[in-house]
Design a protein around this motif. Sequence first.
Motif, PDB file in Angstrom:
ATOM      1  N   ASP A 397       5.382  -7.436  -0.859  1.00  0.00           N
ATOM      2  CA  ASP A 397       4.944  -6.544  -0.023  1.00  0.00           C
ATOM      3  C   ASP A 397       5.751  -5.048  -0.658  1.00  0.00           C
ATOM      4  N   ILE A 399       6.951  -2.566   0.681  1.00  0.00           N
ATOM      5  CA  ILE A 399       7.877  -1.929   1.537  1.00  0.00           C
ATOM      6  C   ILE A 399       8.902  -2.806   2.071  1.00  0.00           C
ATOM      7  N   GLU A 400       8.443  -3.948   2.543  1.00  0.00           N
ATOM      8  CA  GLU A 400       9.284  -5.317   2.934  1.00  0.00           C
ATOM      9  C   GLU A 400       9.245  -6.290   1.768  1.00  0.00           C
ATOM     10  N   THR A 401       9.913  -6.025   0.697  1.00  0.00           N
ATOM     11  CA  THR A 401       9.942  -6.637  -0.669  1.00  0.00           C
ATOM     12  C   THR A 401      10.412  -8.043  -0.559  1.00  0.00           C
ATOM     13  N   TRP A 402      11.074  -8.280   0.528  1.00  0.00           N
ATOM     14  CA  TRP A 402      11.174 -10.116   0.584  1.00  0.00           C
ATOM     15  C   TRP A 402      10.081 -10.811   0.947  1.00  0.00           C
ATOM     16  N   LYS A 403       8.799 -10.032   1.502  1.00  0.00           N
ATOM     17  CA  LYS A 403       7.751 -10.893   1.596  1.00  0.00           C
ATOM     18  C   LYS A 403       6.982 -11.030   0.278  1.00  0.00           C
TER      19      LYS A 403
END
Lengths: 484, 484
Positions: A397, A399-403
């Motif tokens: 993702d 923006i939420e790069t951990w996803k």
Amino acid sequence: MNRQDLTLLTDLYELTMMQGYYAKGQHEKVIFDVFFRQNPCKNGYSVCAGLEQVIQYIKNLNFTYEDVDYLRGLGIFSEDFLQYLSGFHFSGDIYAIPEGTVVFPKEPLLKVIAPIMEAQLVETAILNIINHQSLIATKTSRIVFAASGDGIMEFGLRRAQGPDAGLYGARAAIIGGCVGTSNVLAGRLFDVPVMGTHAHSWIMSFPDEYTAFKTYAQMYPDNCTLLVDTYDTLKSGVPNAIRVFQEFRDSGRTFKKYGIRLDSGDLAYLSKEARKMLDAAGFLDASICASNDLDEYLLHDLKMQGAAIDSWGVGTNLITSKDNPSFGGVYKLAAIQNKEGTFVPKIKISENTEKITNPGNKTIFRIYDKTTGKVKADLISFADETFDTNEDMLLFDPIETWKKTKLTGGSYTMREILVPVFKNGECIYKSPSVTEIADYCRQEKKTLWDETKRLFYPHQVYVDLSPKLYEVKKALLNQMSITE
Amino acid sequence: MNRQDLTLLTDLYELTMMQGYYAKGQHEKVIFDVFFRQNPCKNGYSVCAGLEQVIQYIKNLNFTYEDVDYLRGLGIFSEDFLQYLSGFHFSGDIYAIPEGTVVFPKEPLLKVIAPIMEAQLVETAILNIINHQSLIATKTSRIVFAASGDGIMEFGLRRAQGPDAGLYGARAAIIGGCVGTSNVLAGRLFDVPVMGTHAHSWIMSFPDEYTAFKTYAQMYPDNCTLLVDTYDTLKSGVPNAIRVFQEFRDSGRTFKKYGIRLDSGDLAYLSKEARKMLDAAGFLDASICASNDLDEYLLHDLKMQGAAIDSWGVGTNLITSKDNPSFGGVYKLAAIQNKEGTFVPKIKISENTEKITNPGNKTIFRIYDKTTGKVKADLISFADETFDTNEDMLLFDPIETWKKTKLTGGSYTMREILVPVFKNGECIYKSPSVTEIADYCRQEKKTLWDETKRLFYPHQVYVDLSPKLYEVKKALLNQMSITE
């Protein structure tokens, strides 16, 4: 049939900026992206449309003597610049996602690569056309989905926002899945089915309803849909329609297609009662068509309540996309060519993370699950990046790069969905017919999971960035924050 | 500049009905009324617009060879009828309320008196045009009202529902009170002021904001409005603008008009801070313009919060009338000529009392209070009725008839607002210029009480029926109830 010259269909500031670039000798090429930030009507996807009209617009760009004369009269443009406009034509490249493709927020639907003056001029009309038709195609898709297989007819011309909104709205409605339109001009120009029978005024111009029905049936045995609500639907309209159908049958004639249309009252109740009456008289194949302020929500509810309706005429709510009448496509600078001829990525920052643009010369790959053929995600990358579907791919993702999601090599396929349309000002793309686009759009929707197609709180499709694009974006953002 | 031929811009059922009338030899004249049932956006009045485009449409009605050929291909029209269409022209009369007039629900904005086939054909396009432009003129009136004297600029072309919606929407916006539009084509075609300076892309195409501002100021000293929110409004944009204004002043030059434009963030806060900064630097006459998803509600609130904004650019919400994107005008049969040449009033009943039409050949008188010049009520009567303003007049609500108002003879004036436009197919009306219509519209709004103009829960103006019309309507209703 002459189309109005749309060259001046632009915002004044495009021209004042153009003159600024002209005066400063800024002829470098730039890249602008057209994209949108949210699907209209909280839908899970959008349907892009309008490219053919953009192509016509670009081809016909040409400041007439009268145009230039008008601009001269404004007193803000130099003779030099007006001379330049007199000889203006579009010399750039355009890439676009073909009409009828399902698309998602933040991906470029269209990309303009052209000298800055040219790219600036075309902003307004391109947005106007793409925003309008994509809106109506998307809204129509929702309505068609709610009808779960019943035919939807576009009946909105009288409530459309002007002649073009009716005409190109009908075009977009066919792309979005309507089986036909009442709009005769749309039928002629786009070779799509036109539909419709009669209005209340037909009934009222006869001494009584029965005579009006009978006259109509005699004239149009191929498609005899009788409007039954002028006086009283169940006490007068349906019995008179049945009487006419009966007499027709008794005289040994048959209709090709026949039935009734309900245009007021409670459509669930009236259709069920009318169905019983028609069936009891032996007219099991008579269709029941409904109209009257329908939208996807009412249609969904009427289906849930078992309304005995098999064909729907939708007007105002479709042709204006009433609950969400604008698409919100924007046109943002993505790169500027430097003196060495390299495109330098540009970014527009915003306090709102969602509004930060994606820099550079980009393309889009659609990733499908190999087994099901369904869309897994869209991947935005730089235009010169290549990918090997035999390799594993890690999507994340933006923006939420951990996803993260890992695609195993060999389990997915990829298709580049942005295609060349203009090259050095020449159109190198041939638009399919509207019917072909509509067929393609039907296939496109089959690539979506049911979860993405539902009307309420649909599952959103992932639109991710390639690692390379993500890194460039991050670097530009960091650079920006230092500058401020 | 060629307009597209709009003859086929009609619903198919108009043509199937026409063929029905043609085949039955029904050439009698009929009367159709265009009216609407509710003001859009819960407003207290509407502004009618679009008549000039209706006139052009009627004048240009003509089935080309290609049109007829297309219709032939549909396989539902007889050669006889197609022959008739080849020679078609409008031969009837049209009456209409002039553009820019304030109008109220249920009164005929336009009346067509023509042979039934002709009157039927023109329904769809007339509704399309009047519905669209009246909608935008009315929405604009609300936004202009909320701005209490500040200028409103129409900036919506990119979000309009197609090219015509942008073009004629801009026309209607000027009629409704906008001081200008960004739409250059509208400026050229309707001779109205065009406005606009530059976009974010202008700033981004320069190495820095200051250079972009400076370049713009040098090129456009007559109207130098600098867009200050590309990077950071208060830390970068406003200081850079002030620096440029300062340098300009120091070099002894002056701007004709100058200031800043805010296009994001909290407009109340940012405008007040920017105002302080500009004032502190001695730029008390610098204007502050705002844009970004404005509508009458946000504008009203920003004014209440003391936003230091003196000029407003309004886009999407105005050009689509976003919260209410359709006007809802309808076209209903009011009378049919009998063999003796007399118009027999016709009525369309409905379970909903509000939807019952007013029968007969009607006109409208606007009644003003003689002292204040304000509108007291509108009176719909038969076209041949006359009234003596020296006599007392008893007005009564056409539904709740016990609600009565007595006007004392001599205390009121009357003006017939429906005027002849076409006579026997010839246009006998000359439309004023758009600027003249806009001026007239401003005067019209002065005839409304403040209570009718407010944004929320406005007082509704009475639209009453003459006693004679009321009696005929009642008789027809009674007759209907017996027939059913």
